[in-house]
Design an enzyme around this catalytic site. Sequence first.
Site, mmCIF file in Angstrom:
data_model
loop_
_atom_site.group_PDB
_atom_site.id
_atom_site.type_symbol
_atom_site.label_atom_id
_atom_site.label_comp_id
_atom_site.label_asym_id
_atom_site.label_seq_id
_atom_site.Cartn_x
_atom_site.Cartn_y
_atom_site.Cartn_z
ATOM 1 N N ARG A 148 0.770 -1.147 0.394
ATOM 2 C CA ARG A 148 0.254 0.150 0.121
ATOM 3 C C ARG A 148 0.805 0.937 0.249
ATOM 4 N NH1 ARG A 148 2.107 1.487 3.642
ATOM 5 N NH2 ARG A 148 1.343 3.546 3.723
ATOM 6 N N ASP A 187 -1.687 10.449 -1.804
ATOM 7 C CA ASP A 187 -2.444 9.300 -3.064
ATOM 8 C C ASP A 187 -2.606 10.244 -4.443
ATOM 9 O OD1 ASP A 187 -2.738 6.221 -1.461
ATOM 10 O OD2 ASP A 187 -3.351 8.018 -0.167
#
Length: 348
Positions: free
Chosen positions: A47, A238
């Site tokens: 991740r 992100d």
Amino acid sequence: MSKVETMRWRDGRLELIDQRLLPERFEYVVCDCAERVAEAIRSMIVRGAPAIGCAAAYGIALEALRTSGEDHPVFDATLEHAFEVLARSRPTAVNLFWALERMRHAWKRMAGQPPGLIAATLLEEAHDIFAEDLRSNLAIGERGAALVPPGARILTHCNAGALATAGHGTALGVIRSAQAQGKNVSVIAAETRPFLQGARLTAWEMVQEDIPVTLVTDNMVGYLMSRGEIDLVVVGADRVAANGDVANKIGTYTIAVLAERHGIPFYVACPLSTIDRSLESGSAIPIEERSPEEVLGFRATRWAAEGVRARNPAFDVTPAALVTALITEKDTVTRPEREKIERLFERR
């Protein structure tokens, strides 16, 4: 440079640290095809936006190598399916789509060449993406460290460290670089509910590096700021929209509002590959909703009553107006806005 090796290419396969198991166990998961890489991304074995992009690039290379002995129709169809599978793995981190697009361009440049040669080229492209991300993180670290005063107490949220990148990290890269310069910083890690990336991953990384770290629950941040116990905030991202709005792990927006209220600098550290100029603002960023089970309990422990419903948006959006500066490998953009961000790309 971090001691943590998030992913590595060994004997024609991709090995990923299983981040679901940290800090109790340190294990690598082996991926030998695109589907396994996609599952690793979906399940959060790997991740962090830059690391997801690197892993996806290797997923394409794996599939190309696996079918390099086939004729073009089979090879091309299999590779196209690999792109589709990986693109569906997670929606918010733009580095995933950036890396896949770069791999697709590399594939199309080799149109008509033997599958074996295409596969070798795609593997080289994946290696380049990985190496470039590491160089970017080191540059971000150096730029960000210039903003860190000696003895700073730095709050970070989620994990934007070596575990979330090719190495060194973005937000934690700033911290590592500041510490390497002898600034004697300390870290306050917000635990980052519900998946506990701050508690399990960021705190673990700082312990590995012998950087002082204190873990707090997410709802303690305002209290600490009100007491003058936090000097600055640095987080990763992100996806960053064209106007400077920032999507990051859920809870980031809350911290940004609190930082503004208390006059504390709020920095976002990210590579240019995280900036999505196709989106006008943060309102257009797709926000992933993960399983409510992550909110109702953790691993084998459940703390909510049966029958309770839960929501689990994985990210939120911080308006550009709350960002003191965006730290990239090319430049540091204070009070980011559309024109300033566009100039970053003009200088590339």
